[in-house]
Each structure stands twice: as C-alpha cells, then as structure tokens.
Motif scaffolding. Structure first.
Motif, short mmCIF file in Angstrom:
data_model
loop_
_atom_site.label_atom_id
_atom_site.label_comp_id
_atom_site.label_asym_id
_atom_site.label_seq_id
_atom_site.Cartn_x
_atom_site.Cartn_y
_atom_site.Cartn_z
N VAL A 240 -11.58 10.20 -1.22
CA VAL A 240 -10.47 9.58 -1.94
C VAL A 240 -9.19 10.39 -1.76
O VAL A 240 -8.11 9.82 -1.47
N GLN A 241 -9.27 11.69 -1.88
CA GLN A 241 -8.06 12.50 -1.77
C GLN A 241 -7.53 12.55 -0.34
O GLN A 241 -6.33 12.60 -0.11
N ALA A 242 -8.44 12.51 0.63
CA ALA A 242 -8.00 12.43 2.02
C ALA A 242 -7.29 11.11 2.28
O ALA A 242 -6.26 11.07 2.97
N LEU A 243 -7.82 10.03 1.73
CA LEU A 243 -7.20 8.72 1.92
C LEU A 243 -5.84 8.64 1.25
O LEU A 243 -4.91 8.01 1.77
N LEU A 244 -5.69 9.27 0.10
CA LEU A 244 -4.39 9.29 -0.56
C LEU A 244 -3.37 10.04 0.29
O LEU A 244 -2.20 9.65 0.39
N ALA A 245 -3.81 11.14 0.92
CA ALA A 245 -2.91 11.89 1.80
C ALA A 245 -2.55 11.05 3.02
O ALA A 245 -1.41 11.05 3.48
N ALA A 246 -3.54 10.32 3.55
CA ALA A 246 -3.29 9.47 4.71
C ALA A 246 -2.31 8.35 4.37
O ALA A 246 -1.43 8.01 5.16
N ASP A 247 -2.48 7.79 3.17
CA ASP A 247 -1.56 6.74 2.73
C ASP A 247 -0.14 7.28 2.65
O ASP A 247 0.82 6.62 3.08
N GLY A 253 -4.37 0.76 5.20
CA GLY A 253 -5.68 0.54 4.60
C GLY A 253 -6.19 1.67 3.74
O GLY A 253 -7.22 1.53 3.06
N ALA A 254 -5.49 2.80 3.74
CA ALA A 254 -6.01 3.99 3.06
C ALA A 254 -5.93 3.86 1.55
O ALA A 254 -6.86 4.24 0.82
N ARG A 255 -4.83 3.33 1.02
CA ARG A 255 -4.67 3.27 -0.43
C ARG A 255 -5.69 2.33 -1.07
O ARG A 255 -6.27 2.64 -2.12
N ALA A 256 -5.93 1.19 -0.44
CA ALA A 256 -6.89 0.25 -1.02
C ALA A 256 -8.28 0.86 -1.07
O ALA A 256 -9.01 0.71 -2.06
N ALA A 257 -8.67 1.56 -0.01
CA ALA A 257 -9.99 2.21 0.01
C ALA A 257 -10.06 3.32 -1.04
O ALA A 257 -11.09 3.50 -1.70
#
Length: 480
Positions: A240-247, A253-257
């Motif tokens: 989750v935290q990696a995806l937030l950084a990617a967003d 697509g990162a924030r939705a995931a």
C-alpha cells in the motif's frame, strides 16, 4: 553447481536489506518536520528512538549470535529517521551501512556477481529516507543498480518483477517486500517504470490484500484458487505504501489499488487496534501492528492509525512501569506476554535481540510517518475517499496471512528462469545530477533483517561444495 547453490540460498538473504548513505550533495531535510504536529504518540516515538540509539555500537546492531545484522540495522535507521529525534545516531547508522553495501546487497566475497534484489531495493530506500544521494551511495548508483534488476518487456509475464541476478543471468524473483521496496525507492528517487507498478498491482488478491510470494510464473494472484490467495498484513502494508509513493510519482492505477488494500487492512484490524501476524504467529503483535498502523496513517486514516499506535504504546516499557526491565525504557515488546515477562523478570542479554527487532518495526506505528514521507518534511497525507472497512470478494476478518508477521519476512521458493535481459525498457524520469528529495505527495520496510542462520547455512553449503570438489579432484587423480 555453485551457481545453483547460490540461487537456492540467496532468497533467505533477499528479505534483509541494506540501506544507508554517502555524503549528501545538498543538506538533508529535517525528518522531524514530517511528524504530525498533533501526533499524540510523539513522546513514545521519541522514547523508542532513544532506546534504539542506545543499542547501537559504531552505528551497528548485532545479530542474535555474532557479527552485525545489517538488515536489522537498516530497520533501525528507518525508525530513527521516522522519529526524527536522534539525528546523530541516524547519521552514524547510515555511514556504517554505506560502507558495507557490497557485502550486504551481493553475495559478498563468496559471490560478488550475485545481486540480491531485496537488499538492493532496500538500500535504495534507505538512501532516500536518510536524505543521501541514491546515485552515489556507498560508491554505487543504487538507483541504476535497482533498475537493472527489473525485468524488461522481453520477460513476458514477469515483466516489471525485480529479480536476483547472477552475472547476466536472472535467477529468481524477489518477494513482494522486495517489489514494494523497489517501487518505493524508484518512485522517490526520480521515477518508477510503470511495469514495476503494474506487476505489484497484479499481485493484489481478490479480497484486496497482498500475499508475500508471487507465483513463480508471475501470474496474477486472482488467477490462483481462493485457498491460495492467503494475504498478509505486513505485505499488504508494504505494498500500500509503495503504491501511494508510485501514485505521487505519476504512476497509473496505483491509488485505486492502494485504496483497496487499505480497505482490506481495515477489515483485519482488531477492536484493540492491533493486527495479527501469519503462519505460526497468528496473534496480535507489535510488528504487524506497527506496519499496519503506518499504512493507515499513510492513507490518512488517522483514527485507525491512532488505535494501532495505542496498542503498540501499551507494549512499551517505561521508567515508571518497567519493573525489572525499567532500564530498557522505550523498548517495545513483541507481544503483551513478552512485556509481562520482562516487567517481572527483566530482559536477559540473550533476549535483547527480539526487543531490538520488535522495537525497530513497531516504532513506525508510533511515528506514523509513511515510508513515502520520511525525510521529506512533507505534509499530512490526503485521506482516501474510497478506503472503507467493507470487505470485498472473499475477504474474511479471520483470513490467515502468510509471511512476515515478525521482524523477518520469508522469501519465495527459488526458481531457475530462462536468462533474459533484466534491463527495464520503460521510460523513467532520470535521477537529478545534484540530488535532492523529489517533492512528495500523498502519503512505508519494513521489516527485514538478515537471519544469521541463513548466512551460516550459506557458508556451510559453500564449504561443503568446496570440500566435494576437492574430494572429487583427488578421486580423479587417484584413478589416473
């Protein structure tokens, strides 16, 4: 033969990760600025950091038996930077780890050409978190080295997956801790290839959580039978935290995931704020709660993050209530039972290691600063509008996760993939020549220490292999 031995043994090392630092080309921002001004657990966070700093010797933390545990040392660095109250100790740790990058992120003197994906990615994260230049970290460009381990477009279903590599030959994919660390470190140091983000998203299971180990063929989690979609709190919090950084870095697509992952975490938080581990640790513990709470804070779920911090703080020794262990005020017990035992009987020298491991990760839940924010002086994260505690798919509050419930995650089974070009083909933003932390929006570990037993096993098997070669050579000479 030796190559296959190395390929089989190094997954145990990949969970551990290096971090730390070179001389910054620009002044590092004050980590303390990223701490929430209204954090009701700031005193407990500072106490945990103070205790960890007191455990250091020359910027290092020892392993459970001998030598330096660099993975645990890096976990301590991240905790210290998150707290922002022990800058001298954090700098000492960063300097010590930077001087040992090769011995940690590669096979060392035994196999310097074996590159360990999880360690490489964690070193990159550490460099960024510590405010150091990731393109010149321990005399290495850690950003470039991490990018080189991301599989390219010709890799088929494993495109975007970070792999260990021996020479030019990819060996096996890293677990989702390694993948999350790679996404996080790249996103924070100049840009992350979209395929790396896509591979992480593909590993999200139908219920919203993430399992520790992807299928060896890189297939999506949703393609596995429901019984095989065993999700893990620690892994989900990392992802989750990696995806937030990617967003924040512009990935699609990162924030939705991430929002879906937060929803899964909310269904697995207990009434007392805690999270349980997985496998043989299916009980509430401060490590899983620290990571879970940190992820909730990263997504702006302040109430739930504070509940997690309450549970962690309740397991922290204090000078007034520490009993026989009061000298260790600030240390955090792994479980309530461990706390009670310490208060009544103290902490023996051979028990200190578990307290170091528990405190380094649990403290992240007290600081409540995301890995996407540590070291940036960033602002409050934006609350997630879609993360709700309603489970999706086949989610169940009693689902049993696998992997890293405690301080050390396990790794996927080794694979022997066909060698392909590991160089990513996606276009990424170049790292700046004079490095400064990129602006961070929104707003993660973890936990990984190298288990000394894995290193011992590595050395033992290599020694046995050497003995076997000597014996075979002698037999050939005898026959001639």
């Amino acid at each position: 033969m030796l190559r296959r031995l190395l390929a089989a043994l190094t997954p145990a090392l990949a969970g551990g990760a290096l971090l730390l630092v070179a001389i910054p080309t620009t002044p590092a921002p004050a980590p303390a600025a990223a701490v929430r001004a209204d954090n009701p657990h700031s005193a407990q966070s500072a106490a945990a950091a103070r205790w960890l700093a007191g455990q250091l010797t020359d910027g290092r933390l020892p392993g459970p038996f001998a030598g330096t545990d660099w993975g645990l040392t890096i976990d301590a660095l991240i905790a210290l930077e998150a707290a922002g109250t022990e800058p001298a100790a954090a700098d000492a740790v960063a300097d010590a780890v930077a001087a040992n990058v090769d011995s940690y992120a590669t096979g060392g003197e035994w196999a310097p050409d074996y590159l360990i994906s999880g360690s490489m990615a964690k070193v990159l994260v550490a460099a960024v978190v510590a405010g150091r230049d990731p393109t010149s970290f321990g005399r290495h460009d850690m950003r470039a080295r991490t990018l080189d381990l991301i599989r390219g477009a010709d890799a088929g279903a494993v495109q975007g997956w970070i792999f260990d590599r021996y020479g030019d030959e990819p060996t096996q994919g890293g677990n989702l801790f390694a993948q999350s660390l790679a996404v996080l470190g790249l996103a924070r140091s100049g840009g992350v290839p979209q395929p790396a983000v896509d591979f992480l998203i593909k590993q999200q299971c139908a219920a919203g959580g993430f399992r520790l180990s992807p299928a060896t063929d890189g297939a999506a989690c949703t393609s596995a039978p429901v019984a095989g979609q065993v999700q893990d709190v620690d892994t989900t919090a990392m992802a989750v935290q990696a995806l937030l950084a990617a967003d924040a870095a512009g990935a699609t697509g990162a924030r939705a995931a991430a929002d879906t992952g937060i929803g899964w975490l909310l269904t697995h938080q207990k009434a007392d704020g805690s999270f349980q581990g997985s496998a043989v640790t299916e009980y509430s513990n401060t490590n899983s709660t620290g990571l879970g709470g940190q992820a909730l804070a990263a997504a702006g779920r302040t109430v739930e993050a504070d509940k997690a911090a309450d549970f962690v703080a309740a397991q922290q020794l204090t000078a007034a209530g520490g009993g026989a262990a009061a000298v260790h005020a600030g240390a955090i017990a792994y479980t309530p039972d461990a706390l009670a035992a310490a208060i009544s009987g103290g902490i023996a020298a051979n028990e200190t290691d578990q307290w170091r491991r528990a405190t380094a990760q649990a403290a992240l839940g007290l600081a409540k600063v995301s890995l996407a924010e540590i070291g940036t002086g960033g602002t409050e994260p934006t609350p997630s509008p879609t993360a709700t505690p309603t489970p999706t798919g086949s989610a169940s509050p009693t689902a049993s996760p696998t992997g890293t419930a405690g301080p050390t995650p396990t790794d996927p089974e080794p694979t022997d993939p066909t060698p392909t070009d590991p160089t990513p083909t996606a276009t990424v933003s170049p790292a700046p020549t004079t490095w400064a932390p990129p602006p961070s929006g929104g707003g993660r570990l973890p936990t990984t220490g190298v288990d000394v037993t894995s290193i011992g096993a590595f050395g033992a098997v290599v020694m046995l292999a050497g003995v076997g070669l000597v014996v075979a050579g002698r037999r050939r000479r005898a026959r001639s």
